[in-house]
Design a protein around this motif. Structure first.
Motif, mmCIF file in Angstrom:
data_model
loop_
_atom_site.group_PDB
_atom_site.id
_atom_site.type_symbol
_atom_site.label_atom_id
_atom_site.label_comp_id
_atom_site.label_asym_id
_atom_site.label_seq_id
_atom_site.Cartn_x
_atom_site.Cartn_y
_atom_site.Cartn_z
ATOM 1 N N UNK A 367 -11.562 -4.422 -0.003
ATOM 2 C CA UNK A 367 -12.270 -3.452 0.847
ATOM 3 C C UNK A 367 -12.085 -3.785 2.324
ATOM 4 N N UNK A 368 -11.682 -5.006 2.595
ATOM 5 C CA UNK A 368 -11.554 -5.445 3.993
ATOM 6 C C UNK A 368 -10.102 -5.421 4.475
ATOM 7 N N UNK A 369 -9.224 -4.802 3.681
ATOM 8 C CA UNK A 369 -7.795 -4.706 4.053
ATOM 9 C C UNK A 369 -7.397 -3.232 4.027
ATOM 10 N N UNK A 370 -6.648 -2.779 5.028
ATOM 11 C CA UNK A 370 -6.151 -1.399 5.025
ATOM 12 C C UNK A 370 -4.946 -1.316 4.080
ATOM 13 N N UNK A 371 -5.065 -0.512 2.998
ATOM 14 C CA UNK A 371 -3.984 -0.532 1.998
ATOM 15 C C UNK A 371 -2.672 0.077 2.475
ATOM 16 N N UNK A 372 -2.711 0.858 3.551
ATOM 17 C CA UNK A 372 -1.476 1.479 4.038
ATOM 18 C C UNK A 372 -0.729 0.592 5.037
ATOM 19 N N UNK A 373 -1.333 -0.555 5.416
ATOM 20 C CA UNK A 373 -0.653 -1.437 6.376
ATOM 21 C C UNK A 373 -0.796 -2.928 6.056
ATOM 22 N N UNK A 374 -1.755 -3.266 5.188
ATOM 23 C CA UNK A 374 -2.090 -4.661 4.851
ATOM 24 C C UNK A 374 -2.756 -5.392 6.026
ATOM 25 N N UNK A 375 -3.243 -4.622 7.014
ATOM 26 C CA UNK A 375 -3.936 -5.266 8.148
ATOM 27 C C UNK A 375 -5.405 -5.478 7.808
ATOM 28 N N UNK A 376 -5.953 -6.549 8.336
ATOM 29 C CA UNK A 376 -7.371 -6.826 8.167
ATOM 30 C C UNK A 376 -8.185 -5.729 8.849
ATOM 31 N N UNK A 377 -9.286 -5.316 8.201
ATOM 32 C CA UNK A 377 -10.164 -4.336 8.852
ATOM 33 C C UNK A 377 -11.137 -5.053 9.779
ATOM 34 N N UNK A 378 -11.111 -6.374 9.740
ATOM 35 C CA UNK A 378 -12.066 -7.153 10.541
ATOM 36 C C UNK A 378 -11.409 -7.698 11.809
ATOM 37 N N UNK A 379 -10.204 -8.197 11.683
ATOM 38 C CA UNK A 379 -9.506 -8.792 12.842
ATOM 39 C C UNK A 379 -8.186 -8.045 13.069
ATOM 40 N N UNK A 380 -8.041 -7.492 14.253
ATOM 41 C CA UNK A 380 -6.807 -6.759 14.576
ATOM 42 C C UNK A 380 -5.617 -7.732 14.603
ATOM 43 N N UNK A 381 -4.477 -7.231 14.199
ATOM 44 C CA UNK A 381 -3.227 -8.009 14.213
ATOM 45 C C UNK A 381 -3.178 -9.161 13.209
#
Ligand SMILES: Cc1cc2nc3c(=O)[nH]c(=O)nc-3n(C[C@H](O)[C@H](O)[C@H](O)COP(=O)(O)OP(=O)(O)OC[C@H]3O[C@@H](n4cnc5c(N)ncnc54)[C@H](O)[C@@H]3O)c2cc1C
Length: 425
Positions: A367-381
């Motif tokens: 739930x804390x990862x964007x599935x379309x990019x694998x980026x953290x939803x909590x920490x950018x980059x």
């Protein structure tokens, strides 16, 4: 003193996911670094598929592929659509590794050598000029005020990067380097961790006689798992006896369910050695065998029915006098034998731990990862790929495909919105 290099992307972990991610990001010309604690890359990859590397599964339908990871499997849709099964096969073919498809759609290199898969990845990294730091265990990661990540290496070196992809794997087979280091850092960043469990593991049985069957591999058997006299699940396929219990693909695939069930009480595994025959047909088969060998002793009469190693165990369990002539075996005795062949019951004591598990279940909360990019939803980059995320699939090449696909997705997205030009950002 000269100021340190600021990398565009630092990739931590030189396993399947890390190598694929590093080469892919580097194709854009970005200045990247791949950091690995071992003195070489891909240590775990080399032992996959018993040294043959089951590189993916030729399950062409994305939905069906993702369903193998359970209800959370849809998280993988984007990564699979972007870099799917054929892409993996084509990728390795481009680097001279042709693949073949075996039973259960398992895909292996034609050479049967995991080393060839690793070599292909190493050429990919070389071609894309990835900076590789070996013998460099990352100890901690800090996010500085200027949104730059500072990575502290165990020997005191510091690596500075604008983005990071964490590919440190799970914590199974820790001797390969994957000992769960990444989980600490992601929690420090505020991510939650779904509890970790060893899965795709062998099971230990209460019955010690399995030791006598150690090494016996049976290709077409059915196993059912039973708790409180209720059948919970079953599988058909290959089973292996170990010194302490059972292994092989069908057992490994049920091991997660077994370990969940063990929490509430004992679990039985019932083996059907002759799943292609119902009780009546098997009885007729035994009668036929007995007729053909009417004057033989019982102990010498089962070689057409069973593998050599299994015969003494079945003879012992059946309670029939081993030297009794076959033509004097009673109907009740034959029934006992039939029951053993169709419902050979073993009690499971426990499942093996992380040291012998193929996969770690649990990990970074999806739930804390964007599935379309694998980026953290909590920490950018901050990006993730591979086994570190909370997904685990069955045997058959599914878990490596997860590593390739998520790595590719993270790599293709980590520079988005920036100028992908060397030296600039
Ligand atoms: C015996 C065995 C057989 C398997 N067979 C198959 C198979 O045939 N098919 C299949 O699909 N899957 C198989 N798997 C599972 C598969 O190996 C994993 O799913 C896959 O390796 C995960 O890739 P990864 O890159 O996420 O992690 P890993 O391959 O585990 O790589 C992680 C890397 O990170 C490095 N690392 C960890 N911490 C640090 C740190 N602090 N600093 C720097 N580096 C660090 C590690 O040294 C390691 O090299 C098998 C697993 C095992 C154990």
């Amino acid at each position: 003193m000269s100021s340190p290099i600021i990398y565009d992307v630092a990739i931590i972990g030189g396993g399947a996911a890390g190598m694929m991610a590093a080469g892919t990001v580097a194709e854009s010309g970005a200045n990247i670094v791949l950091i690995e604690k071992n003195d070489r890359l891909g240590k775990k990859l080399l032992i996959t598929g018993k040294g043959r590397c089951n590189v993916t599964n030729n399950d062409q339908d994305v939905k069906s592929f993702c369903d193998k990871f359970g209800s959370s499997g849809k998280f993988l849709y984007s990564s699979l659509y972007q870099f799917g099964v054929n892409d993996v096969i084509n990728f390795f073919s481009k680097y001279g590794v042709k693949c073949k498809i075996e039973r259960g759609n398992r895909v292996f290199p034609e050479s049967d050598k995991a080393q060839d898969i690793l070599n292909a990845l190493i050429v990919f990294l070389r071609e894309t000029s990835v900076n590789i730091l070996l013998k460099s265990a990352v100890k901690s990661i800090k996010l500085e005020k200027n949104s730059i990540f500072k990575l502290l290496i165990e020997d005191g070196r510091e690596i500075v990067s604008r983005r990071i992809i964490i590919c440190t794997g799970g914590k199974s087979y820790p001797t390969t380097g994957s000992n769960g280091d990444g989980y600490k850092w992601i929690q420090d960043f505020g991510h939650s961790l779904v509890p970790l469990k060893p899965v795709l593991v062998s099971v230990k049985t209460k019955e010690k006689f399995v030791k006598d069957l150690q090494g016996l591999s049976l290709k077409n058997v059915k196993i059912s798992i039973i708790q409180n006299d209720r059948k919970i699940d079953d599988r058909f396929g290959e089973l292996l006896f170990t010194s302490q219990g059972l292994s092989g693909p069908i057992v490994l695939d049920l091991s997660k369910r077994i370990s969940e069930l063990l929490i509430s009480g004992p679990v039985k595994i019932v083996l059907d050695f002759k799943p292609a025959l119902d009780n009546k047909s098997l009885d007729l088969r035994i009668l036929r065998d007995f007729k053909e060998q009417a004057n033989k002793e019982y102990k010498n009469s089962l070689s057409m029915l069973l593998p050599k190693k299994l015969i003494p165990v079945i003879i012992d369990k059946s309670g029939i006098n081993p030297v009794k002539p076959v033509n004097s075996i009673t109907k009740d005795e034959r029934k006992k034998l039939l029951h053993l062949l169709k419902e050979f019951s073993l009690t499971i004591d426990e499942v093996d731990g992380f040291s012998k598990a193929i996969i770690t279940s649990g990990g970074i909360n999806l739930k804390e990862i964007t599935p379309t990019s694998m980026e953290s939803k909590i920490v950018k980059n901050l990006f993730f790929a591979g086994e570190i995320i909370d997904l685990d699939g069955p045997t058959g090449g599914y878990n490596l495909q997860l590593a390739w696909s998520t790595a590719r997705l993270a790599a293709n997205n980590c520079l988005k919105g920036t100028i992908n030009e060397k030296g600039k950002d």
